[in-house]
Design an enzyme around this catalytic site. Structure first.
Site, PDB file in Angstrom:
ATOM      1  N   GLU A  92       0.879  -1.178   0.000  1.00 44.04           N
ATOM      2  CA  GLU A  92       0.000   0.000   0.000  1.00 44.04           C
ATOM      3  C   GLU A  92       0.905   1.212   0.000  1.00 44.04           C
ATOM      4  O   GLU A  92       1.944   1.218   0.662  1.00 44.04           O
ATOM      5  CB  GLU A  92      -0.861   0.038   1.261  1.00 44.04           C
ATOM      6  CG  GLU A  92      -1.791  -1.118   1.415  1.00 44.04           C
ATOM      7  CD  GLU A  92      -2.029  -1.474   2.872  1.00 44.04           C
ATOM      8  OE1 GLU A  92      -1.374  -0.894   3.766  1.00 44.04           O
ATOM      9  OE2 GLU A  92      -2.852  -2.349   3.115  1.00 44.04           O
ATOM     10  N   TYR A 104       7.497   1.808  -7.985  1.00 42.66           N
ATOM     11  CA  TYR A 104       6.854   0.495  -8.017  1.00 42.66           C
ATOM     12  C   TYR A 104       6.370   0.157  -9.427  1.00 42.66           C
ATOM     13  O   TYR A 104       6.591  -0.954  -9.910  1.00 42.66           O
ATOM     14  CB  TYR A 104       5.701   0.436  -7.016  1.00 42.66           C
ATOM     15  CG  TYR A 104       6.130   0.702  -5.597  1.00 42.66           C
ATOM     16  CD1 TYR A 104       7.258   0.087  -5.045  1.00 42.66           C
ATOM     17  CD2 TYR A 104       5.424   1.580  -4.781  1.00 42.66           C
ATOM     18  CE1 TYR A 104       7.659   0.342  -3.741  1.00 42.66           C
ATOM     19  CE2 TYR A 104       5.814   1.833  -3.475  1.00 42.66           C
ATOM     20  CZ  TYR A 104       6.927   1.216  -2.957  1.00 42.66           C
ATOM     21  OH  TYR A 104       7.324   1.460  -1.667  1.00 42.66           O
TER      22      TYR A 104
END
Length: 137
Positions: A92, A104
């Site tokens: 998260e 990411y």
């Protein structure tokens, strides 16, 4: 890297979500499946449970960002998680943390959903969490 050093670096790196304490790092490191990856001025804490890896936090000193430490820590996390039997991983990240989301995404992680108003900022306002995942097998 000691839990105190991790807490100090986390404090320099984050306002949302709030920084974690040394006691919290000690508890996480003692939990089943937890593992730590370190760099010169950064660290990543993850865990593997029941074939799934979770990236709990990644912190790089503000002065050391954009020099590849985050990418190296992320690659080490993925390799270590695979070695521990994880077939997939998730994390998260605060929706307003563009640099982390770009890191990411650049490593092949994909957005899977949103947790509305998940994180609380120091001023009391809330920000969504973006849930991202990546197959590791």
């Amino acid at each position: 890297m000691t839990s105190e050093e991790m807490a100090a670096l986390h404090d320099r790196s984050f306002t949302t979500p709030r920084a974690w304490s040394a006691v919290e790092f000690d508890a996480l490191l003692a939990s089943p499946g937890a593992f730590l990856e370190t760099a010169t001025e950064g660290f990543l804490l993850g865990r593997v449970i029941a074939g799934e890896a979770e990236l709990l936090t990644l912190a790089v000193a503000p002065s050391a960002r954009r020099a590849g430490q985050g990418r190296r820590l992320l690659a080490a996390f993925e390799s270590n998680a695979r070695a521990r039997g994880a077939g997939s991983a998730f994390l998260e990240v605060a929706a307003d943390n563009g640099p982390a989301i770009a890191l990411y995404a650049g490593a092949g992680w994909e957005t899977r959903g949103t947790r509305r108003a998940y994180y609380q900022r120091p001023d009391g306002s809330r920000v969504d969490a973006v849930v991202m995942s990546k197959p590791l097998a």
